[in-house]
Design an enzyme around this catalytic site. Structure first.
Site, PDB file in Angstrom:
ATOM      1  N   HIS A 292      39.609  36.903  33.188  1.00  0.00           N
ATOM      2  CA  HIS A 292      40.181  36.092  34.216  1.00  0.00           C
ATOM      3  C   HIS A 292      39.997  34.613  33.773  1.00  0.00           C
ATOM      4  O   HIS A 292      39.483  33.954  32.993  1.00  0.00           O
ATOM      5  CB  HIS A 292      39.011  36.213  35.534  1.00  0.00           C
ATOM      6  CG  HIS A 292      39.607  35.739  36.841  1.00  0.00           C
ATOM      7  ND1 HIS A 292      39.543  34.167  36.815  1.00  0.00           N
ATOM      8  CD2 HIS A 292      40.177  36.115  37.871  1.00  0.00           C
ATOM      9  CE1 HIS A 292      39.965  33.911  38.178  1.00  0.00           C
ATOM     10  NE2 HIS A 292      40.093  35.154  38.659  1.00  0.00           N
TER      11      HIS A 292
ATOM     12  N   ASP B  79      30.764  38.227  32.717  1.00  0.00           N
ATOM     13  CA  ASP B  79      31.379  38.203  34.037  1.00  0.00           C
ATOM     14  C   ASP B  79      31.409  39.554  34.750  1.00  0.00           C
ATOM     15  O   ASP B  79      32.214  40.338  34.649  1.00  0.00           O
ATOM     16  CB  ASP B  79      32.613  37.510  34.015  1.00  0.00           C
ATOM     17  CG  ASP B  79      33.449  37.322  35.141  1.00  0.00           C
ATOM     18  OD1 ASP B  79      32.741  37.700  36.210  1.00  0.00           O
ATOM     19  OD2 ASP B  79      34.753  36.991  35.070  1.00  0.00           O
TER      20      ASP B  79
ATOM     21  N   GLN C  76      34.038  41.937  38.985  1.00  0.00           N
ATOM     22  CA  GLN C  76      34.709  42.699  39.118  1.00  0.00           C
ATOM     23  C   GLN C  76      34.048  44.056  39.233  1.00  0.00           C
ATOM     24  O   GLN C  76      34.296  45.153  39.444  1.00  0.00           O
ATOM     25  CB  GLN C  76      35.858  43.032  38.445  1.00  0.00           C
ATOM     26  CG  GLN C  76      37.201  41.799  38.806  1.00  0.00           C
ATOM     27  CD  GLN C  76      37.555  41.896  40.222  1.00  0.00           C
ATOM     28  OE1 GLN C  76      37.673  43.377  40.704  1.00  0.00           O
ATOM     29  NE2 GLN C  76      38.149  40.964  40.677  1.00  0.00           N
TER      30      GLN C  76
ATOM     31  N   LYS D 166      33.110  39.887  46.694  1.00  0.00           N
ATOM     32  CA  LYS D 166      33.568  41.149  45.890  1.00  0.00           C
ATOM     33  C   LYS D 166      32.728  42.283  46.102  1.00  0.00           C
ATOM     34  O   LYS D 166      33.105  43.160  45.496  1.00  0.00           O
ATOM     35  CB  LYS D 166      34.149  40.791  44.639  1.00  0.00           C
ATOM     36  CG  LYS D 166      35.293  39.674  44.527  1.00  0.00           C
ATOM     37  CD  LYS D 166      36.015  39.485  43.184  1.00  0.00           C
ATOM     38  CE  LYS D 166      37.001  38.404  43.276  1.00  0.00           C
ATOM     39  NZ  LYS D 166      37.781  38.106  42.090  1.00  0.00           N
TER      40      LYS D 166
ATOM     41  N   CYS E 290      45.477  35.485  38.116  1.00  0.00           N
ATOM     42  CA  CYS E 290      44.676  34.565  37.500  1.00  0.00           C
ATOM     43  C   CYS E 290      44.251  35.231  35.918  1.00  0.00           C
ATOM     44  O   CYS E 290      43.257  35.127  35.578  1.00  0.00           O
ATOM     45  CB  CYS E 290      43.338  33.893  38.082  1.00  0.00           C
ATOM     46  SG  CYS E 290      43.794  33.098  39.760  1.00  0.00           S
TER      47      CYS E 290
END
Length: 628
Positions: A345, A422, A425, A448, A586
């Site tokens: 991202h 990260d 997600q 999220k 993104c």
């Protein structure tokens, strides 16, 4: 059957053990030796002392041959874990084994090599959704049919091949179904892989080699996953768009909020609203307790070893920038190297570019293959003595690829680099265990994972956070201030200057409560089945090309459709009440790797169902036919 405590107490009792004077039937009965399989079962139960233990704490399990050979069926074995009141008699065992001598000491078969598995129970093992027990497809790992015979004690029919990963041992749904119908659990195994006894001692299967996150959830009092009930928990799903029911397939951008989260935030403002940590009145105490309780929930959710490792921030983007601008400025200098991947991202690209431009460091990028999977060999070639940091996504927001982050962390640590993962997600789809990953930093956003916007988490190992200076200055993060110097609090308070997003931190805690109540393993299993169903459906549409086809992926389905711009597809779906994302997500470098600038991205969550997918497929077919 009744599921009283008395009934449950024997569910995991051992059938018989050699320690207890029992014996396995002779191999001369024409049956394969499956001792190694029993050993694997033993390790399975030992790996869950807190769960299996509450139901009797079985420390062993053995196999007995089935009656199948007597009826001309393929030789098999029953891995039996019966309730105490259903132990077969000696006569039963004699009849099952064909009258073998009870003094036989079996030869031990070589243990099968440990099978690998993805983060989902059935990763790589597609199932026919119309069948509760998939059988009949000889190419399927589940393609073993149950022999037809009667048993002197109930049989729980769960078909598990000897080569299946341990993650495919019975799930909570399986166990709940069994409790409703039988008082004993038996697992029929095709033992062809163990059909040649050997005198070699079986290699022990270490409980440490079994990842708890891959094992089934055996907390039996919890109900199985019910998507209809889940949908009723989300009031926005009753919304109508252009006169049609809302179908929310934009979950990779943000997830909707259950009523419990909405109510918890409302309750905070109605009964607890105050600043925290700095007052002696009642509402300050309530607000502080609620805020710190949320921190404890986050620590448990990601399996941090301490609440001191959990920092509240605005989201994953702010967390990455904090690490870049605080830890990075202290530790990264000219000619040092930062390694990321091609499928990041923008939030995991731009902060490192900014830092590199400021310090003279170099940004290096790990390539991916045509399916969107990181090439580990190429990744490792980028590592070296100048590598200071690796920052990589756990799940690609544009492709859905689940990256091998644990292996990447291990590789990076061999070169002395720190690793940031990260997880924005990942947290709503996979069980998160920062200790198992062994990453130095982990970041995610609350919105999220069914929580509010404007709240997120930075996890850091204690030594990593201690070596990170404050990023912002102000109240709430200081011990003492004079005009000559300031003394800062220890982490995490050091990084939470000023009045934080107190109410939404509390809301994030409520979202974690909701997810944990459903069970992350249940969610992952359900979403994976839905992903398979949606993938098959999309591939039936002429001219549709999926972008990102990794073997292990989460619930993201990026695609392009011949003859239509992505914004046209998004607008057409919106007219049908279907919300998807169309654009570059993104993640422009990731999409350009596959020769496109934009894509349409439906993304699934725990409240989506087959009907949502069917509506998407129908709308795309309608659009395709209109432009033909």
């Amino acid at each position: 059957m009744s599921t009283s405590d008395q009934d449950k107490a024997g569910i995991f009792s051992p059938l018989m053990t050699e320690d207890a004077g029992g014996a396995l039937p002779p191999a001369s009965a024409g049956l394969p030796d499956v001792t190694a399989l029993a050993q694997m079962a033993n390790e399975f139960f030992r790996a869950l002392p807190g769960q299996a233990g509450q139901f009797g704490g079985a420390q062993s399990a053995v196999t007995v041959p089935s009656m199948a050979p007597q009826f001309g069926a393929t030789p098999s074995s029953i891995l039996a874990v019966p309730s105490a009141d259903k132990l077969p008699s000696e006569a039963d065992l004699q009849r099952l084994s064909g009258g073998g001598a009870s003094s036989y000491q079996p030869e031990v078969a070589a243990a099968p090599a440990p099978a690998t598995s993805g983060p989902y129970f059935d990763q790589g093992l597609p199932r026919d959704r119309a069948q509760s027990l998939p059988t009949g497809d000889s190419s399927s790992p589940f393609a073993q049919s149950l022999p037809s015979f009667e048993s002197p004690f109930p049989l729980f029919e769960s078909v598990l091949p000897a080569t299946a990963p341990l993650a495919t041992f019975p799930t909570e749904d399986d166990v709940m179904a069994a409790l409703n119908s039988v008082s004993s659990l038996y697992f029929l195994e095709d033992a062809g892989a163990l059909s040649k006894p050997t005198t070699a001692t079986a290699a022990p299967v270490s409980a440490a080699s079994i990842s708890p996150s891959l094992l089934p959830d055996l907390q039996l009092p919890r109900k199985q996953f019910d998507v209809g009930a889940v949908r009723r928990d989300f009031p926005i799903l009753q919304e109508r768009v252009h006169g049609k029911p809302l179908i929310w397939l934009d979950n990779a951008a943000t997830t909707q909020k259950p009523q419990s989260v909405i109510d918890r935030i409302s309750y905070f403002y109605e009964h607890e609203n105050s600043n925290i940590h700095r007052a002696a009145h009642e509402l300050a105490a309530r607000a502080t307790d609620a805020y710190e309780d949320a921190r404890e929930k986050v620590a448990r959710f990601i399996n941090a070893s301490s609440v001191k490792e959990v920092v509240f921030v605005r989201g994953a983007t702010e967390a990455i920038n904090l690490v870049a601008q605080s830890w990075g400025r202290r530790h990264i200098a000219k000619d040092d190297e930062i390694v990321i991947s091609w499928i990041e991202h923008h939030a995991n690209i731009v902060p490192w570019q900014m830092l590199a431009a400021e310090t003279g460091a170099r940004l290096r990028v790990a390539p991916v293959d045509d399916d969107g999977q990181i090439l580990l060999d190429e990744f490792e070639k980028l590592l070296g003595p100048k590598t200071r940091l690796v920052s990589v996504t756990q799940v690609s927001n544009a492709l859905g690829t689940i990256t091998p982050v644990r292996q990447m962390v291990q590789m990076a640590h061999r070169y002395g680099a720190r690793v940031l993962v990260d997880g924005a997600q990942a947290v709503s789809h996979l069980r998160t265990d920062v200790q198992a990953l062994d990453c130095d930093f982990y970041v995610f956003s609350g919105h999220k994972v069914f929580g509010p916007t404007g709240i997120g988490v930075l996890y850091g190992k204690p030594d990593a956070l201690a070596d990170t200076p404050p990023w912002q200055g102000g109240g709430n993060m200081i011990v003492d201030v004079t005009f000559e110097k300031t003394i800062y609090h220890a982490p995490p308070a050091r990084f939470e200057a000023g009045t934080g997003n107190i109410a939404d931190a509390v809301g994030l805690g409520a979202a974690i409560d909701y997810v944990e109540q459903l069970g992350m393993e249940n969610i992952a299993r359900y979403e994976h089945d839905l992903l398979i169903y949606a993938t098959k459906g999309l591939l039936t549409i002429p001219g549709l090309r999926l972008i990102g086809t990794a073997k292990e992926k989460a619930s993201v389905l990026s695609f392009v459709l011949d003859g239509f711009r992505t914004e046209e597809v998004g607008a057409a779906l919106n007219r049908e009440g279907i919300a998807v994302r169309s654009g570059h997500h993104c993640a422009q470098p990731a999409l350009r790797r596959f020769g496109v600038e934009t894509s349409v991205r439906p993304s699934l969550a725990l409240y989506n169902n087959d009907e949502d997918v069917d509506a998407l497929i129908t709308a795309l077919r309608k659009l395709k036919s209109s432009g033909a």
